[in-house]
Design an enzyme around this catalytic site. Structure first.
Site, PDB file in Angstrom:
ATOM      1  N   ALA A   1      -3.339   2.924  15.292  1.00  0.00           N
ATOM      2  CA  ALA A   1      -2.890   3.969  14.356  1.00  0.00           C
ATOM      3  C   ALA A   1      -2.147   3.331  13.189  1.00  0.00           C
ATOM      4  CB  ALA A   1      -1.993   4.964  15.091  1.00  0.00           C
TER       5      ALA A   1
ATOM      6  N   VAL B   1     -13.125  -2.957  13.128  1.00  0.00           N
ATOM      7  CA  VAL B   1     -12.782  -3.233  11.725  1.00  0.00           C
ATOM      8  C   VAL B   1     -12.589  -4.728  11.484  1.00  0.00           C
ATOM      9  CG1 VAL B   1     -11.737  -0.976  11.351  1.00  0.00           C
ATOM     10  CG2 VAL B   1     -10.291  -2.883  12.021  1.00  0.00           C
TER      11      VAL B   1
ATOM     12  N   LYS C   1       0.806  -1.230   0.000  1.00  0.00           N
ATOM     13  CA  LYS C   1       0.000   0.000   0.000  1.00  0.00           C
ATOM     14  C   LYS C   1       0.838   1.279   0.000  1.00  0.00           C
ATOM     15  CE  LYS C   1      -4.177  -1.973   2.016  1.00  0.00           C
ATOM     16  NZ  LYS C   1      -5.202  -1.867   3.052  1.00  0.00           N
TER      17      LYS C   1
HETATM   18  P1  NAP Z   1      -1.388  -2.572  11.080  1.00  0.00           P
HETATM   19  O1  NAP Z   1      -1.092  -1.505  10.112  1.00  0.00           O
HETATM   20  O2  NAP Z   1      -0.349  -3.590  11.399  1.00  0.00           O
HETATM   21  O3  NAP Z   1      -1.849  -1.860  12.467  1.00  0.00           O
HETATM   22  C1  NAP Z   1      -2.171  -2.620  13.592  1.00  0.00           C
HETATM   23  C2  NAP Z   1      -2.537  -1.699  14.760  1.00  0.00           C
HETATM   24  O4  NAP Z   1      -2.962  -2.556  15.835  1.00  0.00           O
HETATM   25  C3  NAP Z   1      -1.390  -0.877  15.254  1.00  0.00           C
HETATM   26  O5  NAP Z   1      -1.828   0.408  15.639  1.00  0.00           O
HETATM   27  C4  NAP Z   1      -0.913  -1.662  16.476  1.00  0.00           C
HETATM   28  O6  NAP Z   1      -0.422  -0.891  17.512  1.00  0.00           O
HETATM   29  C5  NAP Z   1      -2.220  -2.223  16.995  1.00  0.00           C
HETATM   30  N1  NAP Z   1      -2.003  -3.404  17.815  1.00  0.00           N
HETATM   31  C6  NAP Z   1      -1.604  -4.635  17.417  1.00  0.00           C
HETATM   32  N2  NAP Z   1      -1.509  -5.457  18.483  1.00  0.00           N
HETATM   33  C7  NAP Z   1      -1.857  -4.726  19.567  1.00  0.00           C
HETATM   34  C8  NAP Z   1      -1.961  -5.013  20.955  1.00  0.00           C
HETATM   35  N3  NAP Z   1      -1.686  -6.222  21.445  1.00  0.00           N
HETATM   36  N4  NAP Z   1      -2.355  -4.020  21.789  1.00  0.00           N
HETATM   37  C9  NAP Z   1      -2.634  -2.795  21.295  1.00  0.00           C
HETATM   38  N5  NAP Z   1      -2.553  -2.462  20.009  1.00  0.00           N
HETATM   39  C10 NAP Z   1      -2.173  -3.415  19.146  1.00  0.00           C
HETATM   40  O7  NAP Z   1      -2.645  -3.414  10.614  1.00  0.00           O
HETATM   41  P2  NAP Z   1      -3.947  -2.898   9.826  1.00  0.00           P
HETATM   42  O8  NAP Z   1      -3.787  -3.170   8.385  1.00  0.00           O
HETATM   43  O9  NAP Z   1      -4.283  -1.518  10.286  1.00  0.00           O
HETATM   44  O10 NAP Z   1      -5.034  -3.938  10.384  1.00  0.00           O
HETATM   45  C11 NAP Z   1      -5.590  -3.789  11.674  1.00  0.00           C
HETATM   46  C12 NAP Z   1      -6.869  -4.597  11.737  1.00  0.00           C
HETATM   47  O11 NAP Z   1      -7.771  -4.086  10.754  1.00  0.00           O
HETATM   48  C13 NAP Z   1      -6.697  -6.069  11.397  1.00  0.00           C
HETATM   49  O12 NAP Z   1      -7.507  -6.781  12.305  1.00  0.00           O
HETATM   50  C14 NAP Z   1      -7.220  -6.201   9.977  1.00  0.00           C
HETATM   51  O13 NAP Z   1      -7.773  -7.459   9.724  1.00  0.00           O
HETATM   52  C15 NAP Z   1      -8.320  -5.147   9.992  1.00  0.00           C
HETATM   53  N6  NAP Z   1      -8.650  -4.593   8.656  1.00  0.00           N
HETATM   54  C16 NAP Z   1      -9.949  -4.669   8.253  1.00  0.00           C
HETATM   55  C17 NAP Z   1     -10.315  -4.139   7.034  1.00  0.00           C
HETATM   56  C18 NAP Z   1     -11.749  -4.237   6.570  1.00  0.00           C
HETATM   57  O14 NAP Z   1     -12.037  -3.985   5.392  1.00  0.00           O
HETATM   58  N7  NAP Z   1     -12.666  -4.571   7.448  1.00  0.00           N
HETATM   59  C19 NAP Z   1      -9.370  -3.480   6.208  1.00  0.00           C
HETATM   60  C20 NAP Z   1      -8.039  -3.407   6.666  1.00  0.00           C
HETATM   61  C21 NAP Z   1      -7.688  -3.965   7.901  1.00  0.00           C
HETATM   62  P3  NAP Z   1       0.999  -0.141  17.514  1.00  0.00           P
HETATM   63  O15 NAP Z   1       0.815   0.962  16.515  1.00  0.00           O
HETATM   64  O16 NAP Z   1       1.155   0.337  18.877  1.00  0.00           O
HETATM   65  O17 NAP Z   1       2.016  -1.153  17.086  1.00  0.00           O
END
Ligand code: NAP
Length: 287
Positions: A134, A233, A73
């Site tokens: 974030a 999400v 991305k």
């Molecule tokens: P990402 O860029 O890796 O971001 C993950 C976020 O989750 C970061 O802010 C991270 O915190 C936080 N996190 C992870 N483990 C944590 C914990 N144990 N305690 C607190 N915070 C935690 O991933 P992403 O692409 O944003 O995806 C995040 C979620 O969104 C996933 O579950 C994914 O499946 C979902 N998603 C859904 C859609 C949809 O269309 N519904 C689209 C995209 C993503 P830090 O910043 O502190 O590391």
């Protein structure tokens, strides 16, 4: 019915790694079939290393548009001819469309999220949100919520190595929109309580609630209040612990399934200039 591919069929596709689990090929091919559009949507396993060659090849073959998923991305951005405002602010591209001879990057994740909550009865204009996380999904939500008139967003994340970068990201959106974003420490439970109290919507955009974090939630149900809409999400599991506890409290909730549908619909519209028949797609793939 198997689509007949002819010499006129145009190419759409998804690039990322892994991609074989993605529902996007079914969603887009079925939408094209229902509308009688002569496109074929395929998924290709492409890494950041192979992206430049894949992109050059797609352009040479006049691809009409494509989606990008993890981990591409951001890597696509320097290769493109331009970005939309949302993609510029989010610094993330999940959709590329053709504008004349130019390939333009756009992000529809936030559009998909905003449309999903709107459909669930939540209007963002003038509202305050508490957003957990974030990362990529949270960033797209921040941008589109700000562009759609959300008044204030309290963003909570862990105070780790990416905190300062996330703060700069939030400050940039505050500077370029009329929405005020503040990045806060997820471990500050008192601050989290006071921000949820001021919010009409609470959104989890972290991984907490899925995979090896399934059955966990970042929010104590004692922080809920009757005017709160709670969204997540995550769509697998369909109901995270956060949503289950919010539902049991009597609150309106929404999972990430329709965010997935509507980000696809928004991409489809940039390529075909037609509305995706989302009700039919919902019936087929989102139940
Ligand atoms: P990402 O860029 O890796 O971001 C993950 C976020 O989750 C970061 O802010 C991270 O915190 C936080 N996190 C992870 N483990 C944590 C914990 N144990 N305690 C607190 N915070 C935690 O991933 P992403 O692409 O944003 O995806 C995040 C979620 O969104 C996933 O579950 C994914 O499946 C979902 N998603 C859904 C859609 C949809 O269309 N519904 C689209 C995209 C993503 P830090 O910043 O502190 O590391």
């Amino acid at each position: 019915m198997i689509k007949e591919i002819t010499g006129h069929t145009k190419l759409l596709c998804l690039l990322g790694s892994p991609v074989s689990h993605s529902i996007s090929p079914q969603m887009h091919n079925k939408a094209c079939e229902l509308l009688g559009l002569d496109y074929c949507y395929l998924a290709f396993d492409v890494t950041p290393e192979t992206l430049p060659a894949a992109y050059e090849g797609l352009k040479t073959m006049d691809v009409q548009g494509f989606n990008l998923t993890m981990p591409l991305k951001e890597s696509i951005i320097p290769l493109l001819d331009g970005l939309t405002e949302a993609a510029t602010l989010a610094h993330s591209v999940n959709t590329v469309f053709k504008d004349g001879d130019s390939y333009i990057g756009h992000t529809t994740d936030g559009v998909g999220y905003m449309r999903s909550i709107e459909e669930a009865g939540f209007s963002a204009k003038g509202k305050t949100m508490t957003l957990l996380g974030a990362g990529g999904a949270a960033s797209s939500i921040m941008v589109q919520a700000a562009l759609d008139g959300m008044e204030e967003i309290f963003v909570f994340k862990r105070k780790n190595a990416t905190f300062d970068k996330a703060k700069a990201f939030c400050d940039n959106i505050s500077a370029h929109t009329s929405c005020k974003l503040t990045l806060l420490d997820l471990n500050d439970k008192e601050l989290l309580a006071s921000c949820i109290k001021k919010s009409q919507i609470l959104t989890n955009a972290t991984n907490v609630g899925m995979g090896n974090l399934e059955g966990q939630s970042l929010v104590d149900p004692e922080l809920f209040h009757p005017d709160l809409f709670v969204s997540d999400v995550i769509y697998h599991p369909e109901e995270t612990l956060l949503l289950q506890q919010a539902r049991e409290y009597g609150l309106k909730t929404q999972n990430g399934l329709y965010m997935l549908l509507y980000q696809g619909a928004a991409a489809f519209e940039t390529w075909t200039k037609q509305d995706m028949p989302t009700e039919a797609i919902k019936e087929l793939y989102f139940h």
